[in-house]
Scaffold this active site. Structure first.
Site, short mmCIF file in Angstrom:
data_model
loop_
_atom_site.label_atom_id
_atom_site.label_comp_id
_atom_site.label_asym_id
_atom_site.label_seq_id
_atom_site.Cartn_x
_atom_site.Cartn_y
_atom_site.Cartn_z
N MET A 127 49.84 73.76 30.58
CA MET A 127 49.50 74.41 31.85
C MET A 127 50.70 74.47 32.79
SD MET A 127 46.49 75.58 31.98
CE MET A 127 45.29 75.57 30.66
N ASP A 128 51.59 73.50 32.67
CA ASP A 128 52.79 73.50 33.52
C ASP A 128 53.60 74.78 33.33
OD1 ASP A 128 52.05 70.81 32.54
OD2 ASP A 128 53.58 70.13 33.95
N LEU A 129 53.62 75.29 32.10
CA LEU A 129 54.41 76.49 31.83
C LEU A 129 53.76 77.70 32.49
CD1 LEU A 129 55.26 74.39 29.59
CD2 LEU A 129 56.00 76.36 28.28
#
Lengths: 403, 405
Positions: B174-176
């Site tokens: 999700m960070d990406l």
């Protein structure tokens, strides 16, 4: 048109459903002028549910209403010679042209990059297709389900499956398609920056949906090269976390690694006896005895709803969150303070709050947001106001099925 | 040499883990210069996570291919931000840059004396990006967040999973997604700065960056009063729209049908042309209504073939099908190879590392990977001596005092 940092940028969009329209929405929501060219029948998304008040009206589709805010809509039949001529006139007045037809379609219509760039040498043309403009799968047909699974991302889901008996799945809702839209938008705005500020010129950008999703799942590829084995959906995520069902049937996700995460959880729960057991005394043991820990935590969580537990555990510094459904996202006190939801008035659905931008800006908070356009809402404004067609011409073009 | 779209843009990144590093890496693919600020006293935890190269004895700060894969193209300096002289150095570095990024917990940069107001004082048109789980303000602004937290709070996890199963937070990337949204915000701020001369502060919520990706599903709530449920691979109206087991161990193919023509073609390939005439499946709505039965029929056919065979057979008649690829299949697939999706970069201790090429093919300004991730502090000499112009003596003293560490 919204007010925002991209005021003055002109975008022409010929896209349907989610990925392309969501890409152009990045621009329109930040103040660019986006003209959406729709087939006379309209974007396919207009026929997809759910619909406002469950009325299957092309102006009521949630998918369309979300992905097309702050745009203008014109109808144009690109299969007609006149339609092609009109598109070329619009191309002369745009900075960016985004299209999502199958490779070869624009060339067949006489609207390929070579033709369009001769009309407007500064044109940035971006094509968004399932597998890109080259390679053996170039002509393969694909919907969201297919490109998502072709990217390798589906094979990993649902993450932490107990076994591989059941099928791999996609990320829920529109997520994988939206991923592609925003990835494309970054590249396009980079090309615009080059042209405007770095002495560059127009260019063509080939974006493959498969590759845009692979970019997000890039660690999967790196991991394979290290281990020689493909990760699958039984593999654990990097940070060990746990999903617990609470008393009201809702869920909470709690991050348990590294050790300080666990310590915060223990404090939040008031140091219950079970947390002192030998079997939960180190990170390694907690990973090993995960299922027992899950049982204890589920027992504890019966006394709470997910929001109560969330606030209690976060107060001790441990990362966790309730698994929110749409209603809960809408009702979040955090979204309220950040102004995440933006109210817009739409002729068919009235005043509704829409999810806005995921960031706030100190310089140009976007204002004057406009809801999605009705089909062909801006025909007169664009065809007469910008291209100079008379009202009489417009009637003829409509009768002939061009607009 | 082809030009770089973002040549001349300088980014200093105080970020770590995945979100902020991925944001600057995307911009570096287009030519932005990125310098990562780290400290041996506060190491990016990604250097210590993932699968390590070599045996236990060689595990160290330079052994994580995961770190490499998310910090490509970046240069690296070490500054100790707990040392006041380190803070001065950091500010001098910021003064040389266009963009500052960070994803520490909200308030940490302010406490360090590196908040937006502090940085604006040294570089009036600076663009500063802060990324955090919930955004820096509000009742949850100080709460901790990692990928599964954003996925849950943003609304994505609830929608992911089997219809009869638990919600799912996904594979940890999700960070990406947040990093991609942030890259667009930063580029728009650069455009605005070049037009007006004004910088800005961007406060990004990673949870909201997940929320916007499922915007149409969130919008269902105000439009109908309902919250949509998770439904595995199923679609709101298309059927069949599922992933089916094929010949081999854990091999699967995705098949999606929108029109009557596609369905008739599928039935013919399955050797069941009569299905297309069956009133239970003859139109779009009936297929959707009877999708479970339809899935059973298709599941009886697919195990006789490999996922590639089914893909070829169905694509030949205009039906959308694709394997659910494994990483191994992707790296050896003729299409990804023809598209040059994988290249190697040389890492000083890890050797040749395979990485994925950038996600856009530009005709004039190719996006490129020029180098591997930085070895910790590898560009200290360059930045402190050449860029900031410290004398050898000053440099030695700052190292001695552990401001550079």
């Amino acid at each position: 048109m919204a007010n925002g940092p991209l005021n003055g940028v002109k975008v022409l969009e010929y896209c349907e459903n989610v990925a392309g329209p969501y890409c152009a929405k990045q621009f329109s929501d930040l103040g660019a002028q986006v003209i959406k060219v729709e087939r006379p029948e309209g974007d396919e998304a207009r026929r997809r549910g759910p619909f406002y008040h469950d009325e299957a009206d092309p102006e009521h589709s949630a998918c369309f209403l979300f992905n097309n805010t702050n745009k203008k809509s014109i109808t144009l039949n690109l299969e007609s010679r006149k339609g092609q001529e009109i598109l070329k006139k619009l191309i002369a007045k745009t900075d960016i042209f985004l299209e999502d037809t199958q490779p070869g379609t624009m060339e067949r219509l006489g609207l390929g990059y070579d033709t369009l760039s001769s009309i407007n040498p500064g044109l940035i043309m971006a094509a968004l297709t399932p597998y890109g403009q080259t390679g053996p799968y170039r002509d393969y047909k694909a919907y969201y389900l297919n490109t998502f699974h072709a990217s390798g991302a589906g094979y990993l889901l649902p993450a932490d499956s107990p076994n591989t008996d059941r099928e791999p799945i996609k990320m829920g809702g529109s997520m994988g398609e939206s991923d592609i839209g925003i990835c494309a938008a970054v590249g396009i705005l980079g090309a615009y920056y080059w042209r405007e500020f770095n002495g560059g010129k127009g260019q063509y950008i080939d974006i493959s949906k498969q590759e845009a999703e692979m970019a997000i799942e890039r660690q999967n590829i790196a991991l394979y090269h290290e281990t020689g084995k493909s990760k699958t959906r039984t593999s654990n995520s990097a940070v060990r976390d746990i999903l617990i069902k609470c008393g009201d049937g809702s869920y909470i996700k709690i991050v348990l690694l590294p050790e300080n995460q666990w310590n915060g959880l223990v404090r939040a729960l008031g140091n219950p006896e079970w947390t002192k057991k030998e079997e939960f005394s180190t990170d390694a043991l907690r990973i090993k005895n995960y299922r027992q820990m899950e049982k204890y935590l589920t027992e504890t969580a019966k006394e709470y709803n997910s929001y109560q537990l969330f606030e209690k555990i976060q107060a001790e510094g441990t990362a966790c969150a309730p698994v929110c459904n749409a209603e809960q996202v809408y009702k979040s006190p955090q979204a309220e303070v950040r102004g995440f939801f933006v109210e817009m008035d739409h002729p068919a659905v009235g005043e509704i709050k829409y999810p806005g931008m995921p960031f706030t800006s100190s310089a140009v908070p976007p204002t004057d947001n406009q809801a999605a356009p009705l089909l062909g809402q801006n025909n007169e404004e664009i065809y007469s106001g910008i291209l100079g067609y008379s009202k009489e011409d417009l009637v003829k073009l409509k009768e002939a099925g061009v607009i | 040499m082809p030009e770089k779209a973002l040549k001349g843009i300088k980014i200093v990144n105080f970020g770590w883990v995945y979100a902020a590093p991925y944001c600057s890496m995307l911009l570096s693919f287009m030519g932005a210069d990125v310098v990562k600020v780290e400290s041996r006293l506060r190491v990016d935890q990604t250097r210590r996570t993932g699968v390590f190269v070599g045996d236990g004895a060689t595990v160290g700060l330079e052994s994580s291919p995961m770190f490499n894969n998310i910090n490509l193209n970046s240069k690296g300096v070490t500054i100790n931000l707990k040392n006041p002289k380190g803070i001065e150095l950091a500010k001098r570095l910021v003064a040389e840059c266009d963009v500052v990024m960070e994803n520490m917990r909200p308030g940490v940069m302010d406490k360090l004396g590196l908040g937006y107001e502090d940085l604006k004082a040294v570089k009036p048109d600076i663009i500063m990006l802060s990324m955090s789980g919930f955004g820096s303000k509000g009742p949850y602004g100080h709460y901790a967040g990692y990928a599964p937290v954003f996925a849950s709070f943003g609304g994505g996890a609830y929608l992911t999973g089997y219809s009869d199963g638990d919600p799912n937070t996904g594979s940890g990337v999700m960070d990406l997604r947040a990093g991609t949204a942030a890259a667009f915000a930063v580029l728009s701020a650069l455009v605005y700065r070049n037009r007006t001369g004004e910088g800005q502060y961007i406060d990004l919520s990673c949870s909201e960056s997940v929320g916007v990706l499922v915007g149409p599903e969130l919008l269902e709530y105000p439009l109908t009063g309902r919250s949509p449920e998770r439904c595995g691979n199923e679609d709101v109206i298309m059927a069949p729209h599922q992933v089916y087991r094929c010949k081999g161990d854990d091999k699967w193919v995705s098949i999606a049908v929108a029109t009557d023509e596609e369905f008739a073609a599928l039935c013919k390939v399955m050797g069941k042309p009569e299905l297309a005439e069956d009133p239970a499946y003859a139109d779009r709505y009936s297929r959707w209504e009877n999708r479970k039965e339809l899935d059973k029929i298709i599941s009886g056919w697919t195990p006789g073939y490999s996922h590639l065979e089914i893909t070829r057979m169905l694509q030949a008649v205009g039906v959308a099908a694709a394997p659910s690829f494994t990483a191994e299949e992707l790296v050896s697939d003729p299409h990804t190879i023809a598209r040059e999706k994988f290249i190697t970069v040389d890492h000083p201790t890890q050797g040749k590392k395979w990485v994925l090429t950038p996600p856009w093919k530009f005709s004039e300004t190719p996006a490129t990977i020029e180098k591997c991730c930085p070895v910790i502090g590898e560009d200290n000499d360059h930045f402190f001596l050449d860029v900031l112009g410290l004398s050898q003596e000053e440099y030695a003293i700052l190292k001695e005092e552990k401001a550079i560490e």
